[in-house]
Design a protein around this motif. Sequence first.
Motif, PDB file in Angstrom:
ATOM      1  N   LEU A   1       0.836  -1.197   0.000  1.00 50.47           N
ATOM      2  CA  LEU A   1       0.000   0.000   0.000  1.00 50.47           C
ATOM      3  C   LEU A   1       0.872   1.250   0.000  1.00 50.47           C
ATOM      4  CD1 LEU A   1      -2.527  -1.073   2.789  1.00 50.47           C
ATOM      5  CD2 LEU A   1      -3.045  -0.913   0.338  1.00 50.47           C
ATOM      6  N   ASP A   2       0.389   2.305  -0.656  1.00 54.73           N
ATOM      7  CA  ASP A   2       1.047   3.603  -0.541  1.00 54.73           C
ATOM      8  C   ASP A   2       0.480   4.332   0.675  1.00 54.73           C
ATOM      9  OD1 ASP A   2      -1.463   4.498  -1.312  1.00 54.73           O
ATOM     10  OD2 ASP A   2      -0.841   5.103  -3.324  1.00 54.73           O
ATOM     11  N   THR A   3       0.856   5.589   0.855  1.00 56.29           N
ATOM     12  CA  THR A   3       0.421   6.308   2.052  1.00 56.29           C
ATOM     13  C   THR A   3      -1.092   6.438   2.120  1.00 56.29           C
ATOM     14  OG1 THR A   3       0.836   8.371   0.854  1.00 56.29           O
ATOM     15  CG2 THR A   3       2.557   7.589   2.336  1.00 56.29           C
ATOM     16  N   ASP A   4      -1.740   6.675   0.981  1.00 52.67           N
ATOM     17  CA  ASP A   4      -3.204   6.776   0.984  1.00 52.67           C
ATOM     18  C   ASP A   4      -3.832   5.437   1.343  1.00 52.67           C
ATOM     19  OD1 ASP A   4      -3.082   9.447   0.272  1.00 52.67           O
ATOM     20  OD2 ASP A   4      -3.313   9.059  -1.878  1.00 52.67           O
ATOM     21  N   GLY A   5      -3.252   4.357   0.835  1.00 55.47           N
ATOM     22  CA  GLY A   5      -3.771   3.037   1.155  1.00 55.47           C
ATOM     23  C   GLY A   5      -3.631   2.700   2.623  1.00 55.47           C
ATOM     24  N   VAL A   6      -2.474   3.066   3.219  1.00 52.19           N
ATOM     25  CA  VAL A   6      -2.277   2.826   4.647  1.00 52.19           C
ATOM     26  C   VAL A   6      -3.271   3.641   5.455  1.00 52.19           C
ATOM     27  CG1 VAL A   6      -0.691   3.125   6.582  1.00 52.19           C
ATOM     28  CG2 VAL A   6       0.141   2.173   4.432  1.00 52.19           C
TER      29      VAL A   6
ATOM     30  N   GLU B   1      -5.956   2.208   8.053  1.00 52.76           N
ATOM     31  CA  GLU B   1      -6.048   2.678   9.442  1.00 52.76           C
ATOM     32  C   GLU B   1      -7.469   3.103   9.780  1.00 52.76           C
ATOM     33  OE1 GLU B   1      -1.615   4.334  10.529  1.00 52.76           O
ATOM     34  OE2 GLU B   1      -2.864   5.558   9.211  1.00 52.76           O
ATOM     35  N   ARG B   2      -8.163   3.715   8.830  1.00 49.90           N
ATOM     36  CA  ARG B   2      -9.565   4.080   9.079  1.00 49.90           C
ATOM     37  C   ARG B   2     -10.412   2.835   9.266  1.00 49.90           C
ATOM     38  NH1 ARG B   2      -8.269   8.031   5.146  1.00 49.90           N
ATOM     39  NH2 ARG B   2      -9.178   6.766   3.464  1.00 49.90           N
ATOM     40  N   ALA B   3     -10.145   1.806   8.458  1.00 43.05           N
ATOM     41  CA  ALA B   3     -10.890   0.561   8.600  1.00 43.05           C
ATOM     42  C   ALA B   3     -10.630  -0.085   9.955  1.00 43.05           C
ATOM     43  CB  ALA B   3     -10.529  -0.396   7.465  1.00 43.05           C
ATOM     44  N   ALA B   4      -9.393  -0.028  10.404  1.00 45.74           N
ATOM     45  CA  ALA B   4      -9.058  -0.576  11.720  1.00 45.74           C
ATOM     46  C   ALA B   4      -9.770   0.197  12.823  1.00 45.74           C
ATOM     47  CB  ALA B   4      -7.540  -0.533  11.928  1.00 45.74           C
TER      48      ALA B   4
ATOM     49  N   ALA C   1     -13.243  -0.759  13.110  1.00 42.34           N
ATOM     50  CA  ALA C   1     -13.400  -2.085  13.718  1.00 42.34           C
ATOM     51  C   ALA C   1     -13.037  -2.072  15.199  1.00 42.34           C
ATOM     52  CB  ALA C   1     -12.531  -3.097  12.979  1.00 42.34           C
ATOM     53  N   GLY C   2     -12.560  -0.924  15.692  1.00 45.77           N
ATOM     54  CA  GLY C   2     -12.220  -0.817  17.100  1.00 45.77           C
ATOM     55  C   GLY C   2     -10.870  -1.381  17.464  1.00 45.77           C
ATOM     56  N   VAL C   3      -9.948  -1.482  16.477  1.00 44.41           N
ATOM     57  CA  VAL C   3      -8.618  -2.045  16.731  1.00 44.41           C
ATOM     58  C   VAL C   3      -7.567  -1.177  16.050  1.00 44.41           C
ATOM     59  CG1 VAL C   3      -9.520  -4.395  16.903  1.00 44.41           C
ATOM     60  CG2 VAL C   3      -8.691  -3.551  14.681  1.00 44.41           C
ATOM     61  N   ARG C   4      -6.303  -1.564  16.253  1.00 44.35           N
ATOM     62  CA  ARG C   4      -5.211  -0.903  15.547  1.00 44.35           C
ATOM     63  C   ARG C   4      -4.867  -1.712  14.299  1.00 44.35           C
ATOM     64  NH1 ARG C   4      -0.798   1.186  19.885  1.00 44.35           N
ATOM     65  NH2 ARG C   4      -0.383  -1.046  20.105  1.00 44.35           N
ATOM     66  N   LEU C   5      -3.849  -1.215  13.574  1.00 45.95           N
ATOM     67  CA  LEU C   5      -3.505  -1.838  12.288  1.00 45.95           C
ATOM     68  C   LEU C   5      -3.095  -3.301  12.419  1.00 45.95           C
ATOM     69  CD1 LEU C   5      -1.458   0.575   9.997  1.00 45.95           C
ATOM     70  CD2 LEU C   5      -3.563  -0.638   9.472  1.00 45.95           C
TER      71      LEU C   5
ATOM     72  N   GLY D   1      -5.802  -9.297   0.295  1.00 40.21           N
ATOM     73  CA  GLY D   1      -6.717  -9.082   1.405  1.00 40.21           C
ATOM     74  C   GLY D   1      -6.548  -7.710   2.036  1.00 40.21           C
ATOM     75  N   LEU D   2      -5.306  -7.280   2.223  1.00 45.23           N
ATOM     76  CA  LEU D   2      -5.057  -5.957   2.789  1.00 45.23           C
ATOM     77  C   LEU D   2      -5.509  -4.859   1.834  1.00 45.23           C
ATOM     78  CD1 LEU D   2      -1.516  -6.698   4.274  1.00 45.23           C
ATOM     79  CD2 LEU D   2      -3.575  -6.171   5.608  1.00 45.23           C
ATOM     80  N   ARG D   3      -5.239  -5.053   0.554  1.00 40.91           N
ATOM     81  CA  ARG D   3      -5.655  -4.046  -0.426  1.00 40.91           C
ATOM     82  C   ARG D   3      -7.170  -3.965  -0.543  1.00 40.91           C
ATOM     83  NH1 ARG D   3      -1.134  -5.642  -5.044  1.00 40.91           N
ATOM     84  NH2 ARG D   3       0.507  -4.226  -4.317  1.00 40.91           N
ATOM     85  N   GLU D   4      -7.825  -5.089  -0.418  1.00 44.27           N
ATOM     86  CA  GLU D   4      -9.286  -5.084  -0.510  1.00 44.27           C
ATOM     87  C   GLU D   4      -9.897  -4.269   0.626  1.00 44.27           C
ATOM     88  OE1 GLU D   4     -13.054  -8.244  -0.552  1.00 44.27           O
ATOM     89  OE2 GLU D   4     -10.981  -8.964  -0.560  1.00 44.27           O
ATOM     90  N   ILE D   5      -9.401  -4.459   1.838  1.00 47.96           N
ATOM     91  CA  ILE D   5      -9.926  -3.683   2.969  1.00 47.96           C
ATOM     92  C   ILE D   5      -9.660  -2.198   2.778  1.00 47.96           C
ATOM     93  CG2 ILE D   5      -9.685  -3.264   5.447  1.00 47.96           C
ATOM     94  CD1 ILE D   5      -9.077  -6.214   5.805  1.00 47.96           C
ATOM     95  N   ALA D   6      -8.492  -1.873   2.197  1.00 47.99           N
ATOM     96  CA  ALA D   6      -8.134  -0.469   1.975  1.00 47.99           C
ATOM     97  C   ALA D   6      -8.821   0.111   0.744  1.00 47.99           C
ATOM     98  CB  ALA D   6      -6.625  -0.331   1.826  1.00 47.99           C
ATOM     99  N   GLY D   7      -9.519  -0.721  -0.031  1.00 48.04           N
ATOM    100  CA  GLY D   7     -10.207  -0.248  -1.216  1.00 48.04           C
ATOM    101  C   GLY D   7      -9.293   0.061  -2.372  1.00 48.04           C
ATOM    102  N   VAL D   8      -8.154  -0.659  -2.442  1.00 52.17           N
ATOM    103  CA  VAL D   8      -7.168  -0.425  -3.500  1.00 52.17           C
ATOM    104  C   VAL D   8      -7.404  -1.412  -4.629  1.00 52.17           C
ATOM    105  CG1 VAL D   8      -4.713  -0.489  -4.075  1.00 52.17           C
ATOM    106  CG2 VAL D   8      -5.476   0.482  -1.905  1.00 52.17           C
ATOM    107  N   GLN D   9      -7.437  -0.906  -5.851  1.00 53.39           N
ATOM    108  CA  GLN D   9      -7.609  -1.746  -7.030  1.00 53.39           C
ATOM    109  C   GLN D   9      -6.311  -1.767  -7.837  1.00 53.39           C
ATOM    110  OE1 GLN D   9     -10.474  -3.386  -7.327  1.00 53.39           O
ATOM    111  NE2 GLN D   9     -11.244  -2.337  -5.485  1.00 53.39           N
TER     112      GLN D   9
END
Length: 464
Positions: free
Chosen positions: A265-270, A274-277, A280-284, A447-455
């Motif tokens: 992931l790039d900075t936007d993806g990270v 982090e927003r998704a985490a 979900a009430g957790v950290r990365l 899986g990580l990219r999918e959660i971050a919405g990266v295509q």
Amino acid sequence: MRLTTVARMDISAGQVHVFETTVAPAPGAHPDGHAASFDQARHAGAGSRPGSWLAVAFAVPPVGLGRIGDAWRKVIDRHGTLRTVLREDAATRTTPPGSPRLIRTHDIVVTGGQWRRVGDGSADPRGVLRELFDVACDPFGTPSYRLTVTTHEDGTRTAVIGLDHSHGDAWSLLVLARDMLAVLGVGEHEGVDLVDGGVPEMPASVPSFADHTRDLERRPTAPTEVRNRWARIMADGDGVMPRFPLSLGDVSSPRDEVVEVVDVLDTDGVAALERAAQDAGVRLLPLAVSVLVGVNHRMDAGALRAVFPVHSRRGPDGDRRRWADSVGWFITNSVLECDSADPLECDAAVSDAIGLGAYPLEPLLRPWGGMPQTPGMFALSWLDNRRLPVQLPAEAQPQHVSAWIRTDGVMAWFVLNNDGMRLRVRYPQTPEACQTVGTWSQLVTEGLREIAGVQDAEPVDMVS
């Protein structure tokens, strides 16, 4: 700091020089030395071998080698860890093969040093550095580290500090590079500036790793619940550490390594991850663990079980930063176990693993003869460089350089920097491992990219 290998590090052609120090026993040092840490003893107990080192590469100002050498001497004076060497106790040198080797640390002083030209400048510096560090950065080297400087055709210079793993970890690499730049007064020179252009104030010395080892020896015994938890972990693994849950082929002996490096992931993806985490009430980290558990389930690989390195730099109450500026192997091993992809349950599993790693490991694993050397062992490392108290300027172009080795296990590093997240996976070069681990790393990345919405995922960069 970008994680790379000695074969793939970014360094231009040029002439390599190495600073060779001369050392002597420290005056008044105990003749028998002191006990090495659990991990130092395990590492050195495997004997002298190539590839036992790690290194940091960074740009330095175009000053004379004399000034760089003087700066390095000041850094050595600052770090007691760089004034220790490992030796095998004489009493164990004649024991039968396979018997435990007693490793001790001994104090030394640096009495001098001089620059030595390595080669004629026509060879690729990567090969020159690998050959040099494979010999010099040995567990029993005196000392087991070297500073090199490569001078390029345009006059710029790259410093590379290599040291045997028994005396350093990834955090230590940042400390060494930061201290070298500070002593050199970086900020006076164009192109390589410290944050805010300033030189951090540095005390003349910091606590050494040997002090940390002795501090661990004085800590109370782990509570019963922790000892019982380790007993269950070892019983679940039939007395060995966690292994990669899919076929690796024949790893009865170490194989040449394969390394995959993925820009996940790039900075936007990270930021999106982090927003998704947060949602979900957790950290990365727990969110990433939930992805790993999901991949295991998808590949019919069962629950996630992995060796999980935990840093041990947390100081006592009132002095939490005691070890933050020190050099040494401030890592202990725990085990991460989770069979649920629910981020909250993954968060609990991470907390459990960190709690297990809060106690000295040697007495806990003593019933199993120490930490078993397990073919196929699976380890996961998480390093968020953004959260470390030690930072390097991007202009220094820092690189964490790993050695080339032969391996029989799987190690995955998740590394976060200010420019994004990378996944680095090392595994043995067998047809089965190339298939199973390659698929595993690709599914984790997806899986990580999918959660971050990266295509439009970038392909995996495989290095063999």
